[in-house]
Design a protein around this motif. Structure first.
Motif, short mmCIF file in Angstrom:
data_model
loop_
_atom_site.label_atom_id
_atom_site.label_comp_id
_atom_site.label_asym_id
_atom_site.label_seq_id
_atom_site.Cartn_x
_atom_site.Cartn_y
_atom_site.Cartn_z
N ASN A 146 0.76 -1.26 0.05
CA ASN A 146 0.05 0.06 0.11
C ASN A 146 0.78 1.45 -0.11
O ASN A 146 0.11 2.38 0.08
N PHE A 182 -1.03 -5.13 -7.63
CA PHE A 182 -2.14 -5.30 -6.59
C PHE A 182 -1.92 -4.92 -5.30
O PHE A 182 -2.78 -4.74 -4.32
N ARG A 183 -0.69 -5.25 -4.61
CA ARG A 183 -0.42 -4.82 -3.48
C ARG A 183 -0.05 -3.69 -3.05
O ARG A 183 -0.04 -3.23 -1.92
N ILE A 184 0.17 -2.60 -3.94
CA ILE A 184 0.53 -1.47 -4.04
C ILE A 184 -0.70 -0.67 -4.39
O ILE A 184 -0.90 0.68 -3.71
N MET A 185 -1.32 -0.91 -5.51
CA MET A 185 -2.39 0.16 -5.92
C MET A 185 -3.78 -0.27 -5.55
O MET A 185 -3.94 -1.40 -5.74
N ALA A 186 -4.69 0.47 -5.14
CA ALA A 186 -5.87 0.00 -4.78
C ALA A 186 -6.91 0.89 -5.79
O ALA A 186 -8.15 0.55 -5.70
N SER A 187 -6.34 1.73 -6.60
CA SER A 187 -7.65 2.47 -7.25
C SER A 187 -6.99 3.19 -8.71
O SER A 187 -5.75 3.16 -8.79
N VAL A 191 -3.21 4.72 -9.48
CA VAL A 191 -2.35 4.51 -10.71
C VAL A 191 -1.94 5.82 -11.26
O VAL A 191 -0.71 5.94 -11.92
N THR B 36 -7.81 -7.06 -8.48
CA THR B 36 -7.03 -6.51 -7.26
C THR B 36 -7.76 -7.06 -6.00
O THR B 36 -6.90 -7.63 -5.39
N LEU B 39 -7.04 -10.76 -5.59
CA LEU B 39 -5.62 -11.01 -5.51
C LEU B 39 -4.90 -10.50 -3.84
O LEU B 39 -4.35 -11.38 -3.17
N ARG B 40 -5.77 -9.51 -3.48
CA ARG B 40 -5.43 -9.23 -2.10
C ARG B 40 -6.14 -10.15 -0.96
O ARG B 40 -5.21 -10.63 -0.09
N PHE B 59 -10.02 -2.80 -10.80
CA PHE B 59 -10.45 -2.31 -9.67
C PHE B 59 -11.72 -2.32 -9.27
O PHE B 59 -12.81 -2.46 -10.21
N GLY B 63 -14.39 2.47 -6.57
CA GLY B 63 -13.30 3.31 -6.39
C GLY B 63 -13.06 4.48 -6.96
O GLY B 63 -13.81 4.71 -8.21
N PRO B 64 -12.23 5.22 -6.58
CA PRO B 64 -12.04 6.57 -7.45
C PRO B 64 -11.34 6.34 -8.56
O PRO B 64 -10.42 5.80 -8.92
N GLY B 66 -13.14 4.43 -10.95
CA GLY B 66 -13.92 3.34 -11.54
C GLY B 66 -12.98 2.02 -11.47
O GLY B 66 -12.09 1.94 -10.94
#
Lengths: 682, 149
Positions: A146, A182-187, A191, B36, B39-40, B59, B63-64, B66
Motif C-alpha cells: 500500500n 495489486f499490493r500497492i495500487m488500490a484504485s 495509478v 485487485t 488478489l489481495r 479495480f 473506487g475513485p 472506476g
C-alpha cells in the motif's frame, strides 16, 4: 581480442569496458563468434553507425559476460546491475537456463532489485503470463504494501548510482504495469497519481523523450481533474488496450514509420497539388496500396494507417473485437439486459409463494408464462445482436455494424486531415515527431460513425422491437390476467429502456487526445446523440452563436454531460413539435467563461408548473446523482453535483421560466478553459 | 465454511450467494469485486472454496476512477497468483463464457478443470457455465459445493 581491439577506444573509457574485457577473456566465448555476430547485425542498422555499433557490441559483450557467470564468479550485485543497465535487449541473447542461473547467484538472491531485473528480462524473453506476474511480484517486493508513494523516491535513489537503469525502470512502469501492482495500487486514482509522478521524474531525467513525457504528464493531469465525472461511464465503454496496441505498432509499423518520416523530410515542405481525397477519387480499387516502391510519403502513411486500423479493430489481443468478445458479447450484454426482466419474473413467482408457479394462483402462473414467453423472444433478439450486430463487418459477419474502415466519405476526410497534420508536425520537429498518437486518434475517428450506428440500432431497432412485442404480449393476454400483468409489464418496459440506454453508453468513444475542441461541434453532436436515442424526438433545433468558441477537454466533457442531460430532458418533457434553443456566447471576464442557455417549451401552463416543481425538487435534492447515462434522460442532480464539486468563481448553474412564453431556460456558465482556470486557482 | 466470492456483477453474485447459503447455512462469504481485490484476499487468507468469475475489472467499480482496464480473463490472473502462492483453496469457476483462454489456447469448460489444475498445480473443482436462461448451473454448483462437505 579482435572485437575488443576494434572497440578498444570506446571500451577503455569506462569501468564497464574494463570489467567486460576482463570477464570476456575468462569466458568460453570465442572472440571470432562475437565478431561474426556483430558484423552480421550491422547491415540492419542505418546511419548512426558508431553509436549503434557500440550499443550492439555492448549487448553482445554483456550477454557473454552473463553467460559466463557461476556461483564462484567474483562479481558483485552492483556490477551485475551496471552490466544489465548498459545493455538494453540483452535478454534476446540469453537462454532461459542462463537467466535461471543468474537468478540463483548469491549476488542476485541477496538483492530484491536484481531479482526484479532478472525476472523482467525473463518476461521480456518469454512474454508469458506467469513470468509477467513473477516480475510484478518482484517489483512489489521492493515496496511495503500500500505504499505507492515510495516509487518515485526509489527512482531518485537508484539514479544516484545507476541513472540509466533508473530511467529504464521508470519507462517500464507504464500505466498498465502499475495498474496490476495489486499490493500497492488500490484504485485508478492511485495509478494515475503514481504515473504522473513518474512522468514528472522522467521529464527531469530522460531528456531523450522529454517531449513524450511532457505530453503524457499533461494528459494525466487532465484525466485526474475529471476522474469522478468519467469513472463510472469509462469502465464499461468500448475499449482498446492502448499500451498493447502501441507495442504492436512498434513491433510491426516502426520501420514504415521511420521510412515515412525520412520520406517527408526528403520531400520537404512542398504542398501537394491536390488533397488525398481528390487523389483517391481517381482510383477504383486498392491497387495503389499494394505498391510499396517509389511512392510518396502520403501513401506510406496510408499503408501504415490501413494496417493499424485493421489491427485496432480485429487484433485478438488488444483489438476492439477482442474486447467486444470478452467483455460484451459473452454474457455481459445478455446479463445486463435480462437481469431486470428476471428480477420482475422472480418477484412475480414469489407472489404466488412458489418459484415454480404451482397452480395455487392460476392468474399469476399464466401471467408468468406470458412474460416468460416474451423473455424468450427478448433473449433471441439479444443473441441476434451479439452474434450478428455487435461484430466487426467481414465475410463471416455481413451484418456487423463495425466497419472500422477509412474508405467512407467521412473517414476519408479524417484521413486527409491526419495526413496533413502529421506531415506538418514531422516537418516542424525535423523528423522527431512520434506519429502513433495521431494514428491512434484516427482509428477512433474512423470508429465514430460505427458507434453511432450501434447506438442507433440499440435505441431504435432493438428497443422498439422489444417494447412492441412486450406491448403485444400484454394486449393479447386475457383480461383477467391483464390486471396482474400491468405492473410487471410497466416495470419491465421502464427497466429495459433504461438498460438499453446504458448499453448505448457503452458505445461512446472513450478517448480524447486533443485539448482544444469546438463548442459548436459539441452542441451539434449532442443534438444528434439525443435524437438518435429518442425515437419520438421531434423538435426544431436552434443554435445561436456568433462565432465558434474553443474549449478545453475538461470543459468539453463537462458540457457534454450537461448537454446530454438538458437536451434529453427537453426532448422527453418538452412540447411535442416545439423548439429547443441553445444560445452560446463568450463572456470575457477574468477567466474567460462560456455561457450557454438551453430553452425548451412546455405544452401549457399546467405542465410548465409541473416541470418547474420537478426541476426544483431535483435541484434541491441532497444526493448528487452520478450516472446520467444510466438514468436515461434525467440527472439534474448530477449537474448540480458537477458544479458543487468544482467550485470556481463565476460558475453558474441555474434555471428560470417564462410564464407567458411557457418556456424553461437553463443557464450554465463555466470557464472555457476549465483546466487553466483550476490551475490558476491552485 | 469460509468462502470467497469473486464476482463484479451484483445480480450474478446474489444468485451465487443464494446457492451457497442454501448448501451451507453458516457460510461466511467474503466478496471480491475486482482482480485487485481478489488478489489481495488470496495473498493473505485461505478459503474453503473460492468461486471465481473470469471477466473482471481491475479495480472495484466504486473506487475513485472506476474499474480501470477491464480484464476479460482476469480470473486467470487470480489462478496464477494462487499457483505462485501454492494456495490450497479449491476453486470453482463460474463464468458466462463457453470457453477459457490461456496462453492463446481456448479451453472448453468441460475440459478446463483438469487441464488448468494440471497446468497451474492448484485445485480447480469445476468450471460452470452460468446462464440466465438455463438453471442447470444451479444444480451443478449445488453438487460441487456438496462434495466439499
Amino acid at each position: 581480442l579482435g572485437v575488443y581491439d576494434v572497440h578498444k577506444q570506446d571500451l577503455e573509457q569506462s569501468q564497464f569496458g574494463k570489467l567486460a574485457a576482463r570477464l570476456v577473456s575468462a569466458s568460453d566465448v570465442k572472440p571470432a563468434q562475437l565478431r561474426e555476430i556483430s558484423t552480421w547485425e550491422l547491415p540492419f542498422f542505418s546511419t548512426e553507425t558508431r553509436l549503434i555499433r557500440h550499443q550492439s557490441f555492448s549487448v553482445l559483450v554483456v550477454s557473454a559476460v552473463l553467460r559466463s557467470l557461476t556461483a564462484e564468479s567474483n562479481i558483485s550485485t552492483q556490477q551485475i546491475l551496471d552490466l544489465i543497465s548498459r545493455a538494453e535487449g540483452v535478454q534476446s541473447y540469453l537462454s532461459l537456463q542462463t537467466l535461471d542461473a543468474i537468478s540463483s547467484l548469491p549476488a542476485t538472491t541477496n538483492s530484491l532489485l536484481l531479482r526484479f531485473l532478472v525476472a523482467e528480462l525473463r518476461f521480456r524473453r518469454t512474454r508469458s503470463g506467469d513470468d509477467e506476474l513473477e516480475r510484478r511480484s518482484h517489483f512489489m517486493d521492493l515496496f511495503p504494501a500500500n505504499n505507492r508513494h515510495d516509487i518515485v523516491p526509489f527512482l531518485d535513489e537508484l539514479a544516484h548510482d545507476h541513472p540509466i537503469l533508473a530511467i529504464q525502470i521508470a519507462r517500464w512502469c507504464t500505466r498498465r504495469f502499475l495498474e496490476r501492482l495489486f499490493r500497492i495500487m488500490a484504485s485508478v486514482r492511485d495509478v494515475l497519481e503514481v504515473r504522473l509522478g513518474i512522468c514528472v521524474w522522467l521529464i527531469l531525467h530522460d531528456k531523450l523523450l522529454e517531449e513524450d513525457h511532457t505530453e503524457e504528464r499533461n494528459a494525466l493531469e487532465r484525466e485526474l481533474s475529471n476522474l469522478e465525472t468519467r469513472s463510472d461511464i469509462d469502465s464499461t465503454r468500448v475499449h482498446v488496450d492502448e499500451e498493447l496496441f502501441r507495442e504492436w505498432f512498434n513491433d510491426t509499423q516502426q520501420p514504415s514509420a521511420v521510412r515515412y518520416v525520412q520520406t517527408v523530410i526528403a520531400e520537404g515542405s512542398v504542398i501537394a497539388n491536390e488533397s488525398l481525397i481528390a487523389y483517391f477519387s481517381k482510383f477504383q480499387n486498392d491497387e495503389l496500396l499494394m505498391s510499396t516502391a517509389s511512392i510518396g510519403s502520403d501513401l506510406i502513411l496510408v499503408q501504415i494507417v490501413d494496417q493499424t486500423l485493421s489491427a485496432f479493430a480485429s487484433d485478438e489481443n488488444f483489438g476492439l473485437d477482442a474486447y467486444l468478445s470478452r467483455r460484451i458479447r459473452h454474457g455481459t450484454l445478455r446479463g445486463h439486459l435480462l437481469a431486470p426482466v428476471d428480477k420482475v419474473l422472480r418477484d412475480l413467482a414469489e407472489m404466488s409463494g412458489n418459484r415454480d408457479m404451482a397452480a395455487d394462483d392460476d392468474r399469476s402462473m399464466r401471467a408468468h408464462q406470458i412474460l416468460f414467453k416474451w423473455r424468450s423472444k427478448l433473449l433471441h433478439a439479444i443473441d441476434h445482436v451479439r452474434k450478428e450486430i455487435i461484430q466487426v463487418k467481414s465475410p463471416q459477419n455481413r451484418n456487423g455494424l463495425i466497419q472500422s474502415s477509412w474508405r467512407t466519405v467521412t473517414n476519408v476526410r479524417y484521413l486527409d486531415a491526419v495526413v496533413n497534420r502529421v506531415r506538418q508536425r514531422v516537418i516542424e520537429t525535423g523528423g522527431s515527431y512520434d506519429i502513433f498518437p495521431d494514428v491512434y486518434a484516427f482509428c477512433w475517428d474512423c470508429l465514430e460513425a460505427d458507434l453511432v450506428q450501434l447506438r442507433r440500432y440499440m435505441a431504435r431497432d432493438f428497443l422498439a422491437g422489444a417494447l412492441t412485442s412486450l406491448k403485444n404480449a400484454y394486449g393479447e393476454s386475457p383480461s383477467d390476467v391483464k390486471q396482474i400483468l400491468w405492473g410487471p409489464v410497466a416495470a419491465i418496459g421502464t427497466e429495459v429502456k433504461n438498460r438499453v440506454y446504458e448499453v448505448c453508453g457503452w458505445f461512446i468513444r472513450p478517448v480524447f487526445r486533443r485539448n482544444e475542441y469546438s463548442l459548436k461541434t459539441l452542441i451539434n453532436t449532442y443534438f444528434s446523440t439525443v435524437k438518435e436515442l429518442d425515437e419520438n424526438y421531434n423538435f426544431a433545433e436552434h443554435l445561436i452563436m456568433e462565432q465558434d468558441i474553443s474549449i478545453d477537454r475538461l470543459t468539453f466533457e463537462l458540457l457534454g454531460d450537461i448537454l446530454f442531460i438538458l437536451i434529453g430532458n427537453a426532448a422527453q418533457h418538452g412540447k411535442a413539435n416545439g423548439r429547443i434553443t441553445i444560445v452560446a456566447r463568450w463572456v470575457a471576464d477574468r477567466t474567460d467563461h462560456v455561457e450557454l442557455t438551453v430553452t425548451s417549451e412546455a405544452d401549457n401552463q399546467a405542465s410548465l408548473v409541473e416541470a418547474v416543481n420537478r426541476i426544483n425538487a431535483a435541484i434541491t435534492g441532497t444526493e448528487a446523482d452520478r450516472a446520467a447515462v444510466r438514468e436515461g434522460f434525467s440527472g439534474l442532480r448530477k449537474i448540480k453535483g458537477l458544479f458543487s464539486s468544482r467550485q470556481l468563481v463565476g460558475n453558474v448553474f441555474d434555471f428560470y421560466h417564462e410564464s407567458i412564453e411557457c418556456s424553461i431556460t437553463f443557464l450554465i456558465r463555466i470557464p472555457a478553459k476549465f483546466m487553466a482556470a483550476r490551475l490558476e486557482l491552485v | 465454511m469460509k468462502i470467497l466470492l469473486v464476482e463484479d456483477d451484483e445480480f450474478k453474485a446474489a444468485d451465487l450467494g443464494a446457492i451457497i447459503l442454501e448448501v451451507y447455512r453458516d457460510a461466511c462469504i467474503e466478496r471480491a469485486m475486482s482482480v485487485t481485490a481478489a488478489l489481495r484476499w488470496l495473498s493473505t487468507q485461505k478459503f474453503d472454496v473460492v468461486l471465481l468469475d473470469m471477466s473482471l475489472p481491475t479495480f472495484d467499480m466504486s473506487g475513485p476512477g472506476g474499474g480501470g482496464s477491464p480484464q476479460g480473463q482476469g480470473g486467470i490472473e487470480v489462478l496464477r497468483l494462487a499457483r505462485r502462492l501454492h494456495h490450497i483453496s479449491p476453486f470453482i469457476i463460474v463464468t458466462q463464457y463457453p470457453d477459457i483462454e490461456l496462453e492463446g489456447r481456448s479451453l472448453r469448460l468441460a475440459d478446463a478443470p483438469q487441464i488448468l489444475s494440471k497446468m497451474l498445480g492448484i485445485s480447480i473443482k469445476s468450471c460452470i457455465l452460468y446462464e440466465l436462461d438455463d438453471d442447470s448451473w444451479r444444480r451443478e454448483l449445488r453438487i460441487v459445493l456438496n462434495t466439499r462437505r
